[in-house]
Design an enzyme around this catalytic site. Structure first.
Site, short mmCIF file in Angstrom:
data_model
loop_
_atom_site.label_atom_id
_atom_site.label_comp_id
_atom_site.label_asym_id
_atom_site.label_seq_id
_atom_site.Cartn_x
_atom_site.Cartn_y
_atom_site.Cartn_z
N ASN A 124 0.81 -1.23 0.00
CA ASN A 124 0.00 0.00 0.00
C ASN A 124 0.84 1.28 0.00
OD1 ASN A 124 0.82 -0.58 2.60
ND2 ASN A 124 -1.12 -0.06 3.57
N GLU A 221 4.39 -4.39 12.22
CA GLU A 221 3.35 -3.36 12.02
C GLU A 221 2.26 -4.05 11.22
OE1 GLU A 221 0.94 -1.13 10.92
OE2 GLU A 221 2.27 -0.23 9.42
N CYS A 255 -3.64 0.32 6.85
CA CYS A 255 -3.79 -0.51 8.05
C CYS A 255 -4.37 0.25 9.23
CB CYS A 255 -2.45 -1.14 8.43
SG CYS A 255 -1.12 0.05 8.44
N GLU A 435 7.86 2.45 14.57
CA GLU A 435 8.55 3.08 13.45
C GLU A 435 8.45 4.59 13.71
OE1 GLU A 435 9.01 0.56 10.21
OE2 GLU A 435 6.85 0.34 9.98
#
Length: 461
Positions: A124, A221, A255, A435
């Site tokens: 994505n 993640e 997400c 992150e």
């Protein structure tokens, strides 16, 4: 961009190619890890400058690679160079501590790189994810072998070329192509020090299992089914814009999207009417056109899967208030494209599949609520915990609710804003590790403690 057209053919990296990539990164790591933080900073700033300079060209490549609108792709590329700039800035300031001990003795800590890190990206945000992973990894002195999704293999190769142009040692950022098998070779490789993965929960579990065999640290993640809570005292216009941002960016393939939109019953009808009106105006079509706001989904199987969720939602009693059908653009070149109209579902209940499972497409579920206590409980009743949002003019209530949400990334009166300065990551099944921000430094370095005795050793023998 002709839908379904083959862009290029890339050989999958087998065990031999993965080993070559890791060995090459290992050799580059020896050089890079010995450089000062300031030397690394200069190289990373140069990479950021090249990306900034070639922004439009890279964004066009990303749109062809992924199908998102060119407008969004440009934002992704901007976030990418900002990420490298941010970590370049931190590279020169990474330091340990000096601790005074009795009698003139002292101890100190050193922050040291891990070695060869593996990055596994999702389809994505192909270029942006590669920068989010390589930025802190390289700043800390590591090398990285990166595997993009087989659905979006192209733009990360350009990033590797840019790093080389900027002056990193040859092989410091290597790209391998392939699917699950290539990922397994990377996770099992004895010379890999750490794995950072962005993707689905089932794949995240497998990666964790594989990493456990080599005691390798992982950052995961993973997915989400995030709540977006709209209180009746919210600025309605702003809340509607927030709901659209929380559901329809990158065709809903995000997400941290806030796909469970909880709306206080007092404003349910007004809010729903406005959201539907605005959703129907979203321009779907050729992602390379400047006025397109929603491009194509990633591939045919994924489009079918999203359609299946909508069909099931209807069977379970949800009402399609708008969209959800396939969209065929006027341009004959695009007639076989993976397009659909953004969908808003009403009459939703917490136990419906469309409310519980991550759809990963442009589908918003609207759910009414009555009290703050009730909505917090319902918002947290999920295995996921990536994000959450609150829209209200009552700032005390806003802080109270986000404090109660079990989610790693919360938004107040906005949504899907991810500045590189702020850590990003989830709770529960949405993963762990972070992150971005200073927090990512913790996950790409290790601490060594040194204890120095200035007198004689105190011995019990």
């Amino acid at each position: 961009t002709c839908p379904g057209r083959v862009l290029c053919k890339l050989p999958c990296s087998g065990e031999k190619e993965v080993d070559l990539a890791v060995q090459s990164a290992k050799a580059a790591f020896k050089i890079w890890s010995q450089m000062s933080g300031m030397e690394r900073c200069r190289v990373m700033l140069e990479a950021a400058r090249i990306i900034r300079e070639q922004r439009d060209e890279i964004a066009t490549m990303e749109t062809i690679n992924n199908g998102k609108s060119i407008l969004e792709a440009r934002v992704d590329i901007d976030i990418s160079w900002q990420c490298l700039e941010y970590y370049a800035g931190l590279a020169g300031s990474l330091a340990g501590e000096h601790i005074q001990l009795p009698g003139g003795s002292f101890g100190y800590t050193r922050r040291e790189p891990l070695g060869v890190c593996v990055g596994i990206g999702a389809w994505n945000y192909p270029f942006q994810i590669a920068c989010w992973k390589s930025g802190p990894a390289l700043a800390c002195g590591n090398a990285m072998v990166f595997k993009p999704s087989p659905f979006t293999p192209i733009s990360v190769v350009r990033l590797a070329e840019i790093f080389t142009e900027a002056g990193v040692p040859k092989g410091l950022f290597n790209v391998v192509q392939g699917g699950a098998a290539t990922g397994q070779f990377l996770c099992h490789h004895p010379d890999v020090a750490k794995i950072s993965f962005t993707g689905s929960v089932p794949t995240g579990m497998k990666i964790m299992e594989m990493a456990a065999k080599g005691i390798k640290p992982v950052t995961l993640e993973l997915g989400g089914k995030s709540p977006l809570i709209i209180f009746s005292d919210a600025d309605l216009e702003n809340a509607v814009k927030g709901a659209l941002m929380a559901n329809f960016l990158t065709q809903g393939e995000v997400c941290c999207n806030g796909t469970r939109v909880f709306v206080e019953r007092k404003i349910l009808d007004t809010f729903t009417k406005e959201v539907v009106k605005r959703t129907q105006k979203i321009k779907v079509g050729d992602p390379l056109l400047e006025d397109t706001r929603m491009g194509a989904l990633i591939n045919r199987p994924h489009l079918n899967r999203v359609q299946g969720f909508i069909k099931q939602a209807k069977e379970q009693g949800a009402e399609v208030l708008c969209g959800g059908d396939l969209y065929v653009p006027d341009d004959p070149k695009l007639k076989n494209g993976y397009y659909m109209r953004p969908c808003v579902l009403g009459n939703c209940k917490d136990d419906m599949t469309c409310v519980k499972e991550e759809i990963f497409g442009p589908v918003m579920a609207i759910l009414p609520f009555d009290t703050e206590e009730e909505v917090v409980e319902r918002a947290n009743a999920t295995k996921f915990g990536l994000a959450g949002g609150v829209f209200t003019r009552d700032i005390q209530k806003a802080h109270r609710v986000v404090a109660a949400l079990k989610a790693g990334m919360c938004f107040i009166n906005n949504y899907n804003v991810s500045p590189v300065e702020l850590p990003f990551g989830g709770y529960k099944s949405s993963g762990f590790g972070r992150e971005n921000g200073r927090a990512a430094i913790e996950y790409y370095s290790q601490l060594k403690t040194v204890c120095v005795e200035m007198g004689d050793v105190e011995s019990v023998f």
